[in-house]
Design an enzyme around this catalytic site. Structure first.
Site, PDB file in Angstrom:
ATOM      1  N   GLU A  37      -9.734  27.741   0.580  1.00 37.24           N
ATOM      2  CA  GLU A  37      -9.796  29.130   1.008  1.00 37.24           C
ATOM      3  C   GLU A  37     -11.050  29.813   0.485  1.00 37.24           C
ATOM      4  O   GLU A  37     -11.548  29.490  -0.588  1.00 37.24           O
ATOM      5  CB  GLU A  37      -8.551  29.874   0.505  1.00 37.24           C
TER       6      GLU A  37
ATOM      7  N   CYS B  68     -16.078  35.340  -1.849  1.00 32.76           N
ATOM      8  CA  CYS B  68     -15.545  34.573  -2.977  1.00 32.76           C
ATOM      9  C   CYS B  68     -15.383  33.123  -2.523  1.00 32.76           C
ATOM     10  O   CYS B  68     -14.649  32.852  -1.563  1.00 32.76           O
ATOM     11  CB  CYS B  68     -14.195  35.192  -3.360  1.00 32.76           C
TER      12      CYS B  68
ATOM     13  N   CYS C 248      -7.252  22.718  -8.954  1.00 32.95           N
ATOM     14  CA  CYS C 248      -7.977  22.846 -10.234  1.00 32.95           C
ATOM     15  C   CYS C 248      -7.177  22.097 -11.287  1.00 32.95           C
ATOM     16  O   CYS C 248      -5.955  22.203 -11.323  1.00 32.95           O
ATOM     17  CB  CYS C 248      -8.100  24.319 -10.624  1.00 32.95           C
TER      18      CYS C 248
ATOM     19  N   CYS D 254      -4.169  26.840 -15.781  1.00 30.50           N
ATOM     20  CA  CYS D 254      -3.900  28.120 -16.446  1.00 30.50           C
ATOM     21  C   CYS D 254      -2.508  28.590 -16.005  1.00 30.50           C
ATOM     22  O   CYS D 254      -2.155  28.477 -14.825  1.00 30.50           O
ATOM     23  CB  CYS D 254      -4.972  29.150 -16.092  1.00 30.50           C
TER      24      CYS D 254
ATOM     25  N   CYS E 299      -2.077  31.103 -12.911  1.00 24.75           N
ATOM     26  CA  CYS E 299      -2.936  30.941 -11.730  1.00 24.75           C
ATOM     27  C   CYS E 299      -2.284  30.027 -10.695  1.00 24.75           C
ATOM     28  O   CYS E 299      -1.846  28.924 -11.023  1.00 24.75           O
ATOM     29  CB  CYS E 299      -4.281  30.362 -12.175  1.00 24.75           C
TER      30      CYS E 299
ATOM     31  N   GLU F 245     -12.575  25.152 -10.797  1.00 28.84           N
ATOM     32  CA  GLU F 245     -13.407  25.518 -11.941  1.00 28.84           C
ATOM     33  C   GLU F 245     -14.847  25.069 -11.642  1.00 28.84           C
ATOM     34  O   GLU F 245     -15.140  23.865 -11.656  1.00 28.84           O
ATOM     35  CB  GLU F 245     -12.846  24.833 -13.202  1.00 28.84           C
TER      36      GLU F 245
ATOM     37  N   SER G  36     -17.948  32.218 -12.271  1.00 25.73           N
ATOM     38  CA  SER G  36     -16.884  32.480 -13.238  1.00 25.73           C
ATOM     39  C   SER G  36     -16.366  31.168 -13.807  1.00 25.73           C
ATOM     40  O   SER G  36     -16.108  30.221 -13.062  1.00 25.73           O
ATOM     41  CB  SER G  36     -15.735  33.213 -12.534  1.00 25.73           C
TER      42      SER G  36
ATOM     43  N   SER H  20     -13.683  33.908 -18.071  1.00 29.09           N
ATOM     44  CA  SER H  20     -12.274  34.288 -17.950  1.00 29.09           C
ATOM     45  C   SER H  20     -11.665  34.294 -19.339  1.00 29.09           C
ATOM     46  O   SER H  20     -11.266  33.262 -19.851  1.00 29.09           O
ATOM     47  CB  SER H  20     -11.551  33.300 -17.034  1.00 29.09           C
TER      48      SER H  20
ATOM     49  N   HIS I 209      -9.152  36.820 -20.936  1.00 27.49           N
ATOM     50  CA  HIS I 209      -7.704  37.050 -20.800  1.00 27.49           C
ATOM     51  C   HIS I 209      -6.919  37.230 -22.087  1.00 27.49           C
ATOM     52  O   HIS I 209      -5.696  37.448 -22.037  1.00 27.49           O
ATOM     53  CB  HIS I 209      -7.020  35.939 -19.990  1.00 27.49           C
TER      54      HIS I 209
ATOM     55  N   ASN J 248      -2.067  39.527 -10.509  1.00 28.01           N
ATOM     56  CA  ASN J 248      -1.526  39.441  -9.155  1.00 28.01           C
ATOM     57  C   ASN J 248      -0.315  38.527  -9.209  1.00 28.01           C
ATOM     58  O   ASN J 248      -0.471  37.323  -9.397  1.00 28.01           O
ATOM     59  CB  ASN J 248      -2.567  38.847  -8.202  1.00 28.01           C
TER      60      ASN J 248
ATOM     61  N   CYS K  20      -7.442  37.479  -6.539  1.00 28.86           N
ATOM     62  CA  CYS K  20      -7.796  36.535  -7.596  1.00 28.86           C
ATOM     63  C   CYS K  20      -6.598  35.706  -8.009  1.00 28.86           C
ATOM     64  O   CYS K  20      -5.543  36.245  -8.322  1.00 28.86           O
ATOM     65  CB  CYS K  20      -8.223  37.279  -8.853  1.00 28.86           C
TER      66      CYS K  20
END
Ligand code: SAH
Ligand code: SF4
Length: 366
Positions: free
Chosen positions: A103, A116, A123, A127, A130, A173, A204, A226, A228, A303, A346
């Site tokens: 995507e 983006c 990945c 995380c 995510c 990543e 990122s 990132s 967090h 999100n 995100c």
């Protein structure tokens, strides 16, 4: 001539004309006895005119067109689905030759349009908050597959609209696919490629420390980390990679002279999660741990998605957190969520099978 343009070895995937920066393409062509301007001509078609039918490249000799078409690809992705959010954000669902799904997200704002891009299918870093991380890694994307996200997205824009910014914040990543990411940035920034200024590109990373410097050798692009969390205990839970590269190591690397002398702020992404990392104490601790690094903090309310138990804090908590970070002397922004109603925000990118999405297929531009 054509023989040398052939990809080496039977059974190897066909090379892609979008898989090489200008320098590399010129070199491939030189090895086949072709002058450098032939590579420039091909690039003008691919990026300037957005044409990826080799037979339509009418300023190339017929014989060259035929041998290129025989041995090379130049289209890497097909648009399979397009979803438009109520705020104008568009999610492109794209398919590779080998039927992997990824995507990209196009985000129109008042004065800019940001794309983006994804760098991997899935990945491996898992995380805990995510959606992409829940998929595990299917495979890295190739250079042409990164660049084609831009081209498929550009085809959706009308009139004078242009993609003004690129963020490597889609699936995957970027620093685990560094060579392809760097080669794609060369194409994005080449005046004969896609002509973007490096300062309009942001990569990122969750913090693959040894790859940060090699990434930044590419030029004055922006780096986003990132973060967090303000403690290792919380970051270990959110970003398991923190066990390998804990805060001290990550932030220490960002304080090194070579990075400081770039004179560009580091963007610290901080996803706010209710009762996890949203206390005023966390906000205050940020200014301590980030001391000595010219940086900006970007706060993003979590999100939510079904694969993770975290929720966004209340609006008041987010505002109070931002105010506290600001008070401690750091530059800070609290971002709005974009594209949330179409799972394009995100960390919500996770390729579902195409058949599941068929019910909402829209033609490009539809
Ligand atoms: N792998 C890279 C880039 C892709 S993720 C990285 O982790 O930096 C892009 C950003 O979205 C990262 O800052 C990531 O931590 C954040 N993110 C992931 N899931 C999210 C979610 N559910 N809500 C808000 N942000 C999220
Ligand atoms: Fe991978 Fe980034 Fe998601 Fe972590 S936040 S799992 S590094 S895509």
């Amino acid at each position: 001539m054509g023989g040398i343009l052939r990809s080496e070895g039977a059974g190897k995937p066909r090379p892609n004309l979008k898989g090489y920066s200008r320098e590399a393409l010129r070199e491939r062509f030189a090895n086949a006895g072709l002058p450098p301007y032939r590579a420039d001509q091909v690039m003008a078609w691919l990026y300037g005119r957005g044409i990826d039918d080799i037979h339509a490249m009418t300023d190339l000799p017929q014989e060259l067109r035929e041998s290129l078409a025989k041995f090379w690809d130049c289209r890497a992705l097909e648009l399979r689905n397009l979803q438009t959010s109520s705020d104008g954000t568009r999610k492109l669902v794209l398919e590779t030759h080998d039927h992997e799904v990824l995507e990209a997200v196009l985000i129109p704002e008042e004065r800019r349009t940001t794309l983006c891009v994804s760098t991997q299918v899935g990945c491996p870093l898992a995380c805990s908050f995510c959606a992409t991380g829940k998929m595990g890694l299917k495979r890295n994307l190739g250079v042409a597959e990164i660049v084609d996200q831009f081209l498929r997205a550009r085809e959706l824009l009308s009139g004078d609209d242009a993609i003004t910014n690129i963020v490597f914040m889609g699936m995957g990543e970027p620093l685990l696919n560094l060579a392809a990411v760097k080669e794609s940035i060369r194409i994005f920034t080449d005046p004969r490629g896609l002509g973007m200024a490096p300062r309009r590109i942001t990569v990122s990373t969750s913090g693959i420390v040894p790859q940060i410097r090699p990434l930044l050798e590419i030029g004055p692009i922006n780096l986003a980390i990132s973060l967090h969390a303000s403690t290792d205990a919380v970051r270990d839970e959110l970003v398991p990679l923190n066990k390998r590269f804990p805060l001290k190591v990550l932030l220490g690397a960002l304080r090194e002279e070579e990075l400081i002398s770039r004179k560009r702020p580091v963007f610290f992404e901080y996803t706010l999660m209710k009762d996890t990392n949203d206390s005023l104490e966390d906000a205050r601790r940020l200014s301590h741990i980030l001391e000595g690094i010219p940086g900006k903090v970007n706060l993003i309310p979590m999100n939510p998605h079904p694969d993770a138990r975290y929720q966004p804090p209340s609006r008041e908590t987010c505002d109070a957190f931002a105010a506290e970070v600001h008070r401690s002397g750091l530059r800070v922004t609290l971002r709005r969520n974009r594209g949330r109603d179409i799972d394009a925000a995100c960390g919500q990118l996770a390729a579902r099978s195409l058949s599941e999405e068929n019910s909402i297929v829209q033609p490009p531009g539809g």
